[in-house]
Write a protein that holds these residues in place. Structure first.
Motif, short mmCIF file in Angstrom:
data_model
loop_
_atom_site.label_atom_id
_atom_site.label_comp_id
_atom_site.label_asym_id
_atom_site.label_seq_id
_atom_site.Cartn_x
_atom_site.Cartn_y
_atom_site.Cartn_z
N HIS A 246 0.83 -1.21 0.00
CA HIS A 246 0.00 0.00 0.00
C HIS A 246 0.86 1.26 0.00
N HIS A 247 2.15 1.13 0.32
CA HIS A 247 3.02 2.30 0.26
C HIS A 247 3.26 2.77 -1.18
N HIS B 247 11.97 -5.94 10.42
CA HIS B 247 10.88 -6.11 11.39
C HIS B 247 10.84 -7.52 11.97
N VAL C 21 8.73 8.54 19.90
CA VAL C 21 7.95 8.89 18.69
C VAL C 21 7.16 10.17 18.94
N ALA C 22 6.53 10.24 20.10
CA ALA C 22 5.73 11.42 20.43
C ALA C 22 6.60 12.67 20.47
N THR C 25 7.84 13.63 16.81
CA THR C 25 6.78 14.17 15.95
C THR C 25 6.26 15.49 16.52
N VAL C 38 6.44 8.68 8.46
CA VAL C 38 7.12 8.23 9.66
C VAL C 38 7.30 6.73 9.53
N GLN C 40 9.11 3.63 11.89
CA GLN C 40 9.74 3.45 13.18
C GLN C 40 9.93 1.97 13.42
N HIS C 44 13.47 -5.27 19.92
CA HIS C 44 13.31 -5.54 21.35
C HIS C 44 14.44 -6.41 21.90
N VAL D 21 0.02 12.14 13.89
CA VAL D 21 0.93 11.18 14.53
C VAL D 21 1.34 11.69 15.91
N THR D 25 0.34 9.71 19.39
CA THR D 25 1.40 9.15 20.24
C THR D 25 1.48 9.91 21.56
N ILE D 35 4.77 2.66 23.91
CA ILE D 35 4.44 2.28 22.53
C ILE D 35 5.28 1.11 22.08
N ILE D 36 4.64 0.08 21.54
CA ILE D 36 5.35 -1.10 21.04
C ILE D 36 5.64 -0.94 19.57
N SER D 37 4.64 -0.49 18.81
CA SER D 37 4.90 -0.27 17.38
C SER D 37 3.97 0.80 16.84
N VAL D 38 4.48 1.54 15.89
CA VAL D 38 3.69 2.53 15.16
C VAL D 38 3.89 2.25 13.69
N ASP D 39 2.83 2.18 12.95
CA ASP D 39 2.96 2.12 11.50
C ASP D 39 1.92 3.08 10.94
N GLN D 40 2.40 3.91 10.04
CA GLN D 40 1.57 5.01 9.57
C GLN D 40 1.67 5.08 8.06
N HIS D 41 0.64 5.52 7.40
CA HIS D 41 0.70 5.67 5.95
C HIS D 41 -0.20 6.82 5.51
N ASN D 288 2.66 -3.33 9.34
CA ASN D 288 3.80 -4.20 9.70
C ASN D 288 3.46 -5.09 10.90
#
Lengths: 288, 288, 288, 288
Positions: A246-247, B247, C21-22, C25, C38, C40, C44, D21, D25, D35-41, D288
């Motif tokens: 989708h990117h 990932h 992240v916060a 951004t 973004v 990220q 772990h 974002v 966040t 936060i464990i994961s962020v995925d943004q589009h 992701n």
């Protein structure tokens, strides 16, 4: 192992019958030909036998000019074969048709220049002249034949004259954005190779990457095929794909698709040059 | 098209010489066998000829028991062939060795149950008994043979006895986590198929996914091969890969790898069952 | 969407902590930057946070020259970040090193010429001069720097001078058949991209296709990586593969491998140009 | 890293605006969520923002029941978001619909049994009862709901009652050979996952392998998608392909296709279970 100078290649298809492989290989063997490769296939659904065999002519005790009539008499006629004979020292002559996109043209010409293709490319024809410098870079003639709806018929005639003057055996459409007329195709049956920028039969026709993006597919593809009068529906020679996400915007699809297009087209052209393709019932057999 | 009841398959390899294809296909043809498929390959670097031919025995005018001596006399001896003859109605008997991971076992047994494999699987052997219920689900005997460093020699003897009592023709190691001894392998040369969870020769040995993660590869793989005394170095039958990214943790690699492992192993087993594999010089030819 | 003129890109890695992240951004948002993308990732296992963020500078109410010190003060220092800032209107300058093989060079230059790479390529350096005409075709300077064991140290000095005179930011080894010295690499850490013609770590070193053929693999590959002092062991940027069979001779592997090599190298170069690569612990993160 | 017990997942889509974002966040960060994961589009063509963020609830200083109203008030409303919130300890309940083919069912259940899917599968429904033993093997209820053109409406009602009685959240069609009615789909919007045995949009509808063989494609595929009222035209979740050749009969395509089908379906189901899919404009975003 099929060297340039002294190898014969026969491609055959005919109704399946007992004993064909034995008879054909006997024919070569009895005349002291050394078989280099045999690839054979039977389509049991269609009862169709097909075969490609190549042999070293050194030691073969029959003059070249007698091979065709002798083979026809003893094998072609009795088994109702359609068959072709080629010699690897007869280098085929190829023309490339282009519009504006350069990636396939560069890929073909870079391979040509490095000796990957056993072929002669004397001319590139473009309906735009943007790629003339690319052809010139490689020392190849470029002919600009602009085409409009009105001029199409006469311009195609001109193209055919050019092809004939350069003694062209087959034509590669390297992202050529014009549809060829039935008349043109009739001059070069199974001799025009196209690259379509989709995984056919999905997204035939114009703007396939836009359609793929809209449909939300996760994989794009490209298809190389022989051109027939049915648009994007000719016998497929080779296909490959690339994964997308989708990117990817339409622009990204176009960019990623270029890599698939050029690789797929070049593989198809190579198979054709090496006489490894056989067409029947709008499908191809690609021999080893 | 190689039906279960009346097809013969010969696999050959020998030094390359003129006329072999013709002679072999003649042999079949003269006795009124109908050739179903021929696949032939010449390795010009090693001057090695190899061939697989199958034919319909209906109409073949030679009793089964005479084929071997006749072929040996007229073809095997003169051409110094190593060759095997199989009949498709002789269903091979296969054993599966497992430890704790279930994915390959399930994949093999689900195919077996659906009729994809023309084989008989009478027994599963495990050095753990965790997968006993899976074998039982499919109505297959399970034998638990725990192995420690001290008991290995005697336990392998027990395994061989079991294999013999079940008349096993070949063994599939479905993520079996024990290294077989030279003695065991000698009992089943080119008859033990392993799946290694890496793209060999990269990451041979233990914990390949950990190694792959540490190395930062972008693609993981799996390799199915015949087991030889050289660990993870036997002739490769099949390989495939999966794309990964940063990932993916080691745990993700293990998970994604499972899909590749089971598909690759099943393809290799299928090729073996259908007598399409031929080993020479620690490599394989996989016929069509 | 990261246009050429007014986009900033920050790449970060640091120990994972709450709120990064916060905070990052927020920094952009408070100064009225419009975030374009973004991406990220948290490893772990290594407790490592990494991030790439790009934003439109139109409307961003901080002068370019203040971004670095401000970011360092409010984010870099508190979170112990290693980070880089780039602007998309700063076009990186790339040099290509070649030997005799043309396929990667052609592929890179054809993309360059068609505008696919947002980069400036002012010079090609070759230890042979065979590819000088290819560089010239594209209007690019070519410098011939022959290298022998004896002359290596001084010739590398000359190469570095040339790179400096052309203000080169990073170097692409397009099938350059010389091993770079530690000293050279120290001048361009994480700035030299190589293409190795195998699926690393399999078949590192010389003649990988010969080794692959001997081992009998069913798939070949290519690997693009940053060059470190450890031969063929640097952080992998991209890999891909091609399926082969027993029909393929070493020569065929070389030919089929070329297609994989050029595509893999070009993808890696593109990721580098677009500042999508981040190296840590000899691995790479490739951002979207 | 998204553990089963204490992780929250929010998926968002809304018109793209500055600062989303950062605001989202911040929301998590201010309440001490890690936060464990962020995925943004951002889809710039459609001006659509989408995001998936997950965070550890240990230390998060807001009771679960307040998250939804608070988030809606401070983020959902101002940004016109469509969003969902899930907790990983809420295990979704899945039903599988089958007909006669077992390969997808086996693959799903073997994964389920090995713990790969964080899901509960209480029931399998079949319009034939052939696969009842497979479900029983795994200790899962099987309900036989035969369907004819005449009985379809009432039988679907029965199916919905069963799904409700088992508290089913989503349905997987594992080669279920019935077309679901609009009414059925309305009960489970974006909650029915199908596997189609072609590379959609090519060969939609019945007998795709026959069509693929007739067309002579060189690659086959499979497509998993959410079911909508438009047959085989719902949002695609995952696709993959397998290379074929002229040697492959329709039967071979069916066999090779099975491997692709089961892998593709299982990947799609996994993405759904892990709340990584987001549908908009008949396309999916796979986070992701």
């Amino acid at each position: 192992m099929e060297n340039n100078e002294n190898t014969a290649i026969i491609k055959i298809h005919c109704p399946d019958q007992k004993g064909i492989v034995a008879r054909v290989t006997d024919f070569i063997n009895l005349h002291h030909g050394n078989i280099i490769s045999v690839d054979q296939h039977v389509d049991h659904e269609d009862n169709l036998f097909s075969m490609r065999v190549s042999w070293d002519l050194r030691g073969f005790n029959m003059p070249r000019e007698e091979i065709r009539p002798t083979f026809q008499k003893f094998l072609g006629d009795p088994y109702q074969m359609k068959w072709t004979l080629n010699f690897t020292d007869e280098v085929p002559r190829m023309a490339i048709f282009v519009s504006k996109a350069s990636h396939c043209l560069y890929d073909l010409l870079a391979r040509y220049q490095s000796g990957e293709f056993k072929v002669k490319i004397p001319v590139v024809i473009g309906n735009h002249n943007i790629l003339e410098p690319v052809a010139r870079q490689f020392g190849i003639d470029f002919v600009h034949i602009p085409i409009t709806a009105e001029t199409k018929a006469e311009q195609e005639k001109k193209e055919i004259e050019i092809l004939q003057s350069y003694k062209i055996d087959f034509v590669v459409l390297a992202r050529y954005m014009q549809v060829l007329s039935q008349d043109f195709i009739n001059h070069y049956p199974e001799k025009v190779i196209n690259i379509h920028h989709s995984f056919l039969p999905a997204f035939a026709g114009a703007r396939p990457y836009h359609a793929a993006h809209k449909r939300g597919v996760k994989i794009i593809g490209a298809t190389s095929h022989y051109v027939t009068s049915d648009l994007d529906a000719g016998p497929i020679i080779e296909q490959d794909i690339a994964r997308i996400s989708h990117h990817d915007s339409v622009k990204d699809l176009i960019q990623k698709g270029k890599d698939v297009e050029k690789i797929v087209l070049s593989r198809a052209v190579k198979a054709h040059i090496e006489r490894k393709t056989l067409v029947y019932k709008n499908r191809t057999i690609i021999f080893n």
